[in-house]
Scaffold this motif. Structure first.
Motif, PDB file in Angstrom:
ATOM      1  N   PHE A  38       0.832  -1.215   0.000  1.00 33.28           N
ATOM      2  CA  PHE A  38       0.000   0.000   0.000  1.00 33.28           C
ATOM      3  C   PHE A  38       0.864   1.262   0.000  1.00 33.28           C
ATOM      4  N   ARG A  39       1.915   1.260   0.832  1.00 36.03           N
ATOM      5  CA  ARG A  39       2.725   2.489   0.957  1.00 36.03           C
ATOM      6  C   ARG A  39       3.524   2.794  -0.316  1.00 36.03           C
ATOM      7  N   ASN A  40       3.695   1.794  -1.172  1.00 35.66           N
ATOM      8  CA  ASN A  40       4.405   2.041  -2.435  1.00 35.66           C
ATOM      9  C   ASN A  40       3.509   2.635  -3.507  1.00 35.66           C
ATOM     10  N   GLY A  58      -6.948   4.551  11.087  1.00 37.97           N
ATOM     11  CA  GLY A  58      -6.646   3.331  11.846  1.00 37.97           C
ATOM     12  C   GLY A  58      -7.569   2.184  11.486  1.00 37.97           C
ATOM     13  N   GLU A  59      -8.180   2.287  10.290  1.00 34.89           N
ATOM     14  CA  GLU A  59      -9.113   1.227   9.862  1.00 34.89           C
ATOM     15  C   GLU A  59      -8.504   0.406   8.739  1.00 34.89           C
ATOM     16  N   LEU A  60      -9.066  -0.796   8.535  1.00 31.54           N
ATOM     17  CA  LEU A  60      -8.593  -1.641   7.445  1.00 31.54           C
ATOM     18  C   LEU A  60      -9.168  -1.148   6.122  1.00 31.54           C
ATOM     19  N   ASP A  93       3.065 -10.827   5.843  1.00 29.92           N
ATOM     20  CA  ASP A  93       2.994  -9.965   7.034  1.00 29.92           C
ATOM     21  C   ASP A  93       1.888  -8.944   6.757  1.00 29.92           C
ATOM     22  N   GLY A  94       0.853  -8.976   7.600  1.00 24.24           N
ATOM     23  CA  GLY A  94      -0.241  -8.000   7.447  1.00 24.24           C
ATOM     24  C   GLY A  94      -1.387  -8.469   6.573  1.00 24.24           C
ATOM     25  N   ILE A  95      -1.337  -9.689   6.122  1.00 24.98           N
ATOM     26  CA  ILE A  95      -2.427 -10.237   5.305  1.00 24.98           C
ATOM     27  C   ILE A  95      -2.426 -11.756   5.475  1.00 24.98           C
ATOM     28  N   PRO A  96      -3.544 -12.447   5.605  1.00 21.47           N
ATOM     29  CA  PRO A  96      -4.890 -11.925   5.726  1.00 21.47           C
ATOM     30  C   PRO A  96      -5.113 -11.240   7.078  1.00 21.47           C
ATOM     31  N   ARG A  97      -5.920 -10.192   7.034  1.00 14.87           N
ATOM     32  CA  ARG A  97      -6.073  -9.316   8.186  1.00 14.87           C
ATOM     33  C   ARG A  97      -7.415  -9.517   8.888  1.00 14.87           C
ATOM     34  N   ASN A  98      -8.282 -10.290   8.264  1.00 14.51           N
ATOM     35  CA  ASN A  98      -9.553 -10.668   8.903  1.00 14.51           C
ATOM     36  C   ASN A  98      -9.989 -12.003   8.292  1.00 14.51           C
ATOM     37  N   HIS A 100     -12.582 -12.824   6.568  1.00 10.35           N
ATOM     38  CA  HIS A 100     -13.049 -12.759   5.181  1.00 10.35           C
ATOM     39  C   HIS A 100     -11.875 -12.794   4.206  1.00 10.35           C
ATOM     40  N   GLN A 101     -10.811 -12.076   4.508  1.00  7.28           N
ATOM     41  CA  GLN A 101      -9.624 -12.115   3.631  1.00  7.28           C
ATOM     42  C   GLN A 101      -9.031 -13.528   3.603  1.00  7.28           C
ATOM     43  N   ALA A 102      -9.034 -14.197   4.758  1.00 11.97           N
ATOM     44  CA  ALA A 102      -8.500 -15.569   4.803  1.00 11.97           C
ATOM     45  C   ALA A 102      -9.334 -16.477   3.897  1.00 11.97           C
ATOM     46  N   ARG A 131       7.968   5.470  17.759  1.00 11.80           N
ATOM     47  CA  ARG A 131       9.332   5.654  17.231  1.00 11.80           C
ATOM     48  C   ARG A 131       9.325   5.591  15.706  1.00 11.80           C
ATOM     49  N   ARG A 132       8.494   4.645  15.201  1.00 12.00           N
ATOM     50  CA  ARG A 132       8.423   4.414  13.766  1.00 12.00           C
ATOM     51  C   ARG A 132       7.810   5.622  13.039  1.00 12.00           C
ATOM     52  N   ALA A 133       6.944   6.354  13.750  1.00  9.17           N
ATOM     53  CA  ALA A 133       6.263   7.490  13.128  1.00  9.17           C
ATOM     54  C   ALA A 133       7.278   8.444  12.518  1.00  9.17           C
TER      55      ALA A 133
HETATM   56  P1  ADP Z   1       0.638  -2.271  11.259  1.00  9.78           P
HETATM   57  O1  ADP Z   1       0.698  -3.762  11.357  1.00  9.78           O
HETATM   58  O2  ADP Z   1       1.661  -1.622  12.117  1.00  9.78           O
HETATM   59  O3  ADP Z   1      -0.725  -1.692  11.464  1.00  9.78           O
HETATM   60  P2  ADP Z   1       0.742  -2.308   8.344  1.00  9.78           P
HETATM   61  O4  ADP Z   1       1.807  -1.706   7.505  1.00  9.78           O
HETATM   62  O5  ADP Z   1       0.577  -3.786   8.284  1.00  9.78           O
HETATM   63  O6  ADP Z   1       1.065  -1.809   9.811  1.00  9.78           O
HETATM   64  O7  ADP Z   1      -0.667  -1.661   7.984  1.00  9.78           O
HETATM   65  C1  ADP Z   1      -0.864  -0.266   7.914  1.00  9.78           C
HETATM   66  C2  ADP Z   1      -2.291   0.017   7.424  1.00  9.78           C
HETATM   67  O8  ADP Z   1      -2.439  -0.491   6.091  1.00  9.78           O
HETATM   68  C3  ADP Z   1      -3.386  -0.689   8.207  1.00  9.78           C
HETATM   69  O9  ADP Z   1      -3.775   0.035   9.348  1.00  9.78           O
HETATM   70  C4  ADP Z   1      -4.504  -0.749   7.164  1.00  9.78           C
HETATM   71  O10 ADP Z   1      -5.161   0.488   7.019  1.00  9.78           O
HETATM   72  C5  ADP Z   1      -3.731  -1.020   5.884  1.00  9.78           C
HETATM   73  N1  ADP Z   1      -3.603  -2.474   5.626  1.00  9.78           N
HETATM   74  C6  ADP Z   1      -2.446  -3.206   5.584  1.00  9.78           C
HETATM   75  N2  ADP Z   1      -2.692  -4.493   5.301  1.00  9.78           N
HETATM   76  C7  ADP Z   1      -4.047  -4.588   5.159  1.00  9.78           C
HETATM   77  C8  ADP Z   1      -4.951  -5.663   4.859  1.00  9.78           C
HETATM   78  N3  ADP Z   1      -4.522  -6.912   4.660  1.00  9.78           N
HETATM   79  N4  ADP Z   1      -6.267  -5.381   4.796  1.00  9.78           N
HETATM   80  C9  ADP Z   1      -6.738  -4.150   4.980  1.00  9.78           C
HETATM   81  N5  ADP Z   1      -5.959  -3.101   5.283  1.00  9.78           N
HETATM   82  C10 ADP Z   1      -4.629  -3.308   5.366  1.00  9.78           C
END
Ligand code: ADP
Length: 193
Positions: A38-40, A58-60, A93-98, A100-102, A131-133
């Protein structure tokens, strides 16, 4: 063909990214952090704006665009020869996050192990994010309210993913240790999965 996959699991700030980056340097392991994908993105793209909207609160991000983007990223890495699905283990890392994604990834991932980085100390998590901020210029780490919202989202939406895959796959790791010790604990198990 399903991707042979290891999940790095844990709350925001638990150290998934730190460990994932190291594991990704080992031959035959490929690290993919969904947040980095996402950040890229550029803010000009529709999905880049969607990411900014949701992550700054702070939402998905909604599931469908998230999974679509993730698939594109993995396919891009395969085409460019960075990821070899036939011989590499994917470290996610960071996926699946819920849950439904799984479910959406059920036919894509063959999850062989989950490393659950557990922190007993919420203050540790919060300090790491703060710190990361500055270090990583992350807006979502800059506000305490947003950090709290992310920790709540993790408890409510993300934790149930552990039950989806079943406890047998889960290796618990104490995330309050130094990064080197966390790595040793992961490596001890990873050679067995
Ligand atoms: P952290 O684990 O510290 O919250 P991430 O880099 O994994 O950091 O995620 C940052 C933000 O990116 C999340 O708060 C969300 O908004 C979005 N995000 C990342 N991965 C997912 C995902 N699998 N599904 C939905 N949103 C995501």
């Amino acid at each position: 063909m399903k991707y042979r996959t290891i999940l790095l699991f844990g709350a925001p700030g638990a150290g998934k990214g730190t460990q994932g980056k190291i594991l990704g340097t080992i031959p035959n392991f490929f690290h993919c952090a969904c947040g980095d994908v996402f950040r890229n993105l550029t803010i000009e793209s529709g999905i880049g704006r969607t990411f900014m909207d949701y992550s700054s609160r702070g939402e998905l991000v909604p599931d469908q665009p998230t999974i679509d983007l993730w698939r594109q990223s993995i396919e891009g890495n395969t085409q460019t020869g960075r990821f070899h699905p036939d011989r590499d283990t994917l470290v996610l890392d960071g996926i699946p996050r819920n849950v439904h994604q799984a479910e959406m990834l059920r036919d894509t991932l063959n999850v062989v192990g989950i490393f659950y980085l557990r922190s007993k100390n919420i203050d540790n998590l919060v300090h790491r994010m703060q710190r990361r901020a500055i270090k990583e210029n992350r807006l979502d780490d800059a506000s305490l309210d947003v950090i709290k919202r992310r920790l709540k989202t993790y408890e409510k939406d993300t934790k149930p993913v552990l039950n989806f895959y079943g406890r047998k796959l889960v290796h618990r790791v104490d995330a309050d240790q130094t990064p080197a010790k966390v790595l040793v604990d992961i490596l001890k198990h990873i050679v067995k999965v």
